[in-house]
Design an enzyme around this catalytic site. Structure first.
Site, mmCIF file in Angstrom:
data_model
loop_
_atom_site.group_PDB
_atom_site.id
_atom_site.type_symbol
_atom_site.label_atom_id
_atom_site.label_comp_id
_atom_site.label_asym_id
_atom_site.label_seq_id
_atom_site.Cartn_x
_atom_site.Cartn_y
_atom_site.Cartn_z
ATOM 1 N N HIS A 166 54.719 47.484 11.803
ATOM 2 C CA HIS A 166 56.080 46.930 11.821
ATOM 3 C C HIS A 166 56.867 47.528 12.992
ATOM 4 O O HIS A 166 57.639 46.831 13.662
ATOM 5 C CB HIS A 166 56.757 47.252 10.490
ATOM 6 C CG HIS A 166 57.900 46.365 10.142
ATOM 7 N ND1 HIS A 166 58.653 46.551 8.998
ATOM 8 C CD2 HIS A 166 58.446 45.288 10.758
ATOM 9 C CE1 HIS A 166 59.592 45.613 8.943
ATOM 10 N NE2 HIS A 166 59.492 44.847 9.997
ATOM 11 N N HIS B 262 48.701 51.701 3.855
ATOM 12 C CA HIS B 262 50.131 51.493 3.586
ATOM 13 C C HIS B 262 50.982 51.993 4.751
ATOM 14 O O HIS B 262 51.823 51.256 5.292
ATOM 15 C CB HIS B 262 50.505 52.218 2.294
ATOM 16 C CG HIS B 262 51.949 52.118 1.917
ATOM 17 N ND1 HIS B 262 52.415 51.294 0.917
ATOM 18 C CD2 HIS B 262 53.059 52.745 2.409
ATOM 19 C CE1 HIS B 262 53.718 51.399 0.811
ATOM 20 N NE2 HIS B 262 54.137 52.287 1.703
ATOM 21 N N GLU B 263 50.783 53.251 5.129
ATOM 22 C CA GLU B 263 51.614 53.822 6.191
ATOM 23 C C GLU B 263 51.337 53.145 7.533
ATOM 24 O O GLU B 263 52.239 52.975 8.358
ATOM 25 C CB GLU B 263 51.392 55.331 6.295
ATOM 26 C CG GLU B 263 51.752 56.110 5.030
ATOM 27 C CD GLU B 263 53.150 55.832 4.515
ATOM 28 O OE1 GLU B 263 54.031 55.452 5.315
ATOM 29 O OE2 GLU B 263 53.378 55.979 3.299
#
Length: 683
Positions: A481, A474-475
């Protein structure tokens, strides 16, 4: 010797890739550096305001975007350290640092002469469009930034806004300090090994290590840090001790001491409401949601209500199933909150023959990190090389240089994985420097992920639970991004997107951790190096939606609590405990625990940036479920699909409206049913 020579934050950084020289920076450097950089920014502002040229995008909006970049660098270093490597000295500085920064921001956004120039450019573009889509987005964001921060107000209202912002900056910091102190101070000391019945060996070993660190020789210590707390309430047979830990975690900053956050919650809620009303909004939620994909508080409420209708029956079935199991297994007449994880885990083991004790040996941290790096290589051609010449802020942190498929430098990536008293709980991605292009020169980002995983012991490496594996993915999705940002303007680059869009890149990457094609890359037994068995991977997939109804309702409850606090139209003077109970009543599936309160330690909404935004996790889940279905159609490592996602989502940042970007990737708007299909809740 000049100030600039004495203060490392005021010099060019003589480090690889211009990275932060952490070892040279001390708490006493931050305030002088902030004041100096603000003074320099204000000099540049005078030049913009006093130019005789008519306002244009090039002589007003672009230089305004650049102004304060050095201020932002100082503040990003400061706030990142305050979260990940704080100290009493840093926390003392923070009480002065935040108000100064807030005042500086208001000096810009409440400057009538500067706003007149921005407004002139904005009106001219409306009448005679000439800008690129990215430039239009920046212009709109700049104009609305002024308006949403009081540029159209009279002087009396502007003064009131400044006072509110100063108070809020101090209160949110104090809220977080209280939660961190409460987390750090609690310890459950065990001297009888029988009290640890049910706990796996890796949990007991970590507790012994914690005890030694905290000067409790020949004992075991459990804390409220997640790698300690979660395994204890999941595996400990001792029901009374599970209850103690659950109450301790639930009463952080709610106890009768000088760290109680009840009054701070009231003040933050009321100041946010007052600020919204000064600006002409009905509520803080209306103010926030104007700049979100959801658009309005009504839309969020309808979204959460619709999800609750679908999920609550499944949640009730989940709880009934676990309650029946607890009754049958141990004669538990009333399933309590401290029973939930314990019996749900036992039921999962019975149904799927899988639990963390079985899985953890296959998830050595270093292997998982290598695995997520290989996923990034397969999808986007990235390579990660540890570089010990890049300074770090703590010995546990590893710094990497990141290159693209052509060997070109792309980013600096910091990884900080283990808990410590100077770090707040949880996991997050952040950045020290953003990406932008100026004078045909590209400046690449420096990003970081911060987690709290179990530290290695003398005999065992750091082994992750499967939930921690998905947390890392997730991180790292957030980090991609940031690292793949490819915009012109820093404030539109990377993760600078609508808050209910920012979770798409992070949540979609979690899906790879469930796929055999991905797990085969890194899931190898830490002792034998054997690949994770295929039947175990299937069990991971089969159990993926186990108790999903309960988890669904739990997330909805947090979103509704957030909206209850922030969609108020009148000041709150009541009982925090009672108000929270009313807000969460419709989503309560287990008996409420007296003496506990979520709001007083709900750092996401009272310290972080999620006020009126916690719903965005579920909102983004709709996007990621729909987007991952597209990957599955083509293959999870399909280069063409990955390239479309990189180009239209990851690299595009906030250059255009997120729905425009999403449809460019997917070819259509997201299908809300995709989330229900993924969660096993579709009819």
């Amino acid at each position: 010797m000049s100030l600039k020579r004495k203060n490392p934050l005021l010099n060019e950084f003589d480090t690889p890739f211009g990275t932060i020289p952490f070892s040279l920076i001390h708490p006493e450097h931050f305030l002088p550096a902030l004041k100096e950089r603000i003074a320099e920014a204000k000099e540049s502002l005078v030049i913009i305001k006093d130019t005789a040229e008519a306002p244009t995008f090039q002589n007003t909006i672009e230089p305004l975007e650049r102004i304060g970049r050095d201020v932002h660098l100082v503040s990003s270093v400061f706030f990142n350290l305050n979260s990940a490597e704080t100290s009493e000295e840093i926390q003392t500085v923070a009480q002065e640092f935040s108000p100064i920064l807030t005042e500086y921001s208001n000096d810009i956004l409440l400057d009538p002469k500067l706003f007149d120039r921005v407004k002139t450019v904005f009106e001219a573009e409306k009448n005679n469009p000439s800008l690129t889509p990215e430039q239009k987005t920046l212009l709109k964001k700049s104009y609305k930034g002024f308006v949403r921060n009081g540029a159209l107000l009279g002087e009396e209202e502007k003064t009131k806004l400044r006072e509110i912002d100063k108070k809020l900056s101090q209160l949110t910091l104090k809220f977080g300090e209280h939660v961190l102190q409460e987390t750090n101070d609690y310890e459950l000391v065990i001297d009888n090994e029988d009290d640890m019945a049910g706990l796996p060996g890796f949990v007991k070993e970590a507790a012994a290590e914690t005890a030694r660190h905290r000067n409790h020789e020949d004992k075991w210590v459990f804390t409220l840090e997640f790698p300690s707390y979660i395994p204890f309430v999941t595996y400990a047979d001792n029901r009374e001790l599970r209850k103690q830990m659950t109450i301790a975690a639930g009463s952080k900053a709610f106890r009768d001491n000088d760290r109680n956050n009840e009054e701070i919650v009231r003040q933050i809620v009321n100041l946010r409401l007052e600020r919204a009303k000064v600006l002409g909004y009905r509520s803080h939620a209306d103010f926030i949601l104007e700049e979100r994909m959801a658009g309005s508080a009504q839309q969020v409420d309808e979204f959460l209500d619709e999800l609750l209708k679908k999920a609550k029956p499944a949640g009730e079935r989940d709880v009934a199933e676990v309650a029946d199991f607890a009754k049958k297994t141990d004669g538990i007449d009333q399933l309590q909150r401290w029973d939930w994880a314990y019996y749900a885990e036992k039921l999962k083991k019975e149904k799927f023959d899988i639990n963390d004790e079985i899985l953890k040996p296959y998830f050595r941290l270093e292997k998982v990190v290598d695995g997520v790096f290989e996923v990034a290589q397969k999808l986007y051609g990235l390579t990660f090389t540890a570089n010990k010449d890049i300074p770090v802020y703590h010995p546990d942190v590893t710094a990497y240089e990141v290159n693209d498929a052509n060997g070109k430098h792309l980013a600096v990536f910091y990884a900080d994985f283990f808990p410590r008293a100077t770090k707040r709980n949880g996991a997050w991605m952040t950045s020290f420097k953003g990406q932008y292009v100026e004078n045909d020169s590209e400046h690449r980002p420096h990003v970081s992920i911060v987690c709290n995983f179990t530290k290695p012991t003398a005999s065992t490496p750091s082994l992750l639970t499967f939930n921690e594996v998905t947390t890392l993915f997730h991180e790292f999705g957030h980090a991609l991004h940031g690292m793949l940002a490819n915009g012109t303007y820093e404030t539109l680059s990377g993760t600078n997107v609508f808050w209910d869009f920012v979770e798409l890149p992070s949540q979609i990457l979690e899906n790879w951790a469930y796929e055999k094609e991905c797990l085969d890359i890194f899931a190898k037994h830490f002792e034998t190096d054997e690949d994770i068995p295929a039947d175990l991977i299937q069990k991971i997939k089969d159990s993926a939606v186990f108790m999903e109804g309960y988890q669904f309702v739990r997330q909805i409850s947090f979103g509704r609590l957030d909206m209850a606090w922030h969609n108020r139209t009148e000041p709150f003077e009541g009982d925090v405990y009672g108000y929270e109970g009313s807000a969460m009543e419709a989503t309560e599936l287990l008996p409420k625990v007296p003496g506990t309160n979520m709001s007083c330690s709900f750092s996401h909404i009272f310290q972080g940036g999620y006020s009126a935004g916690y719903y965005s996790y579920k909102w983004a889940e709709v996007l990621e479920a729909d987007a991952f279905e597209h990957f599955k159609e083509k293959g999870i490592f399909d280069k063409d699909t990955a390239e479309k996602f990189r180009k239209n989502i990851l690299s595009a940042g906030g250059s255009e409206h997120p729905m425009t970007l999403y449809k460019r990737f997917r070819g259509k708007e997201p299908d809300a049913e995709a989330l229900l299909r993924k969660a096993g809740l579709s009819n």
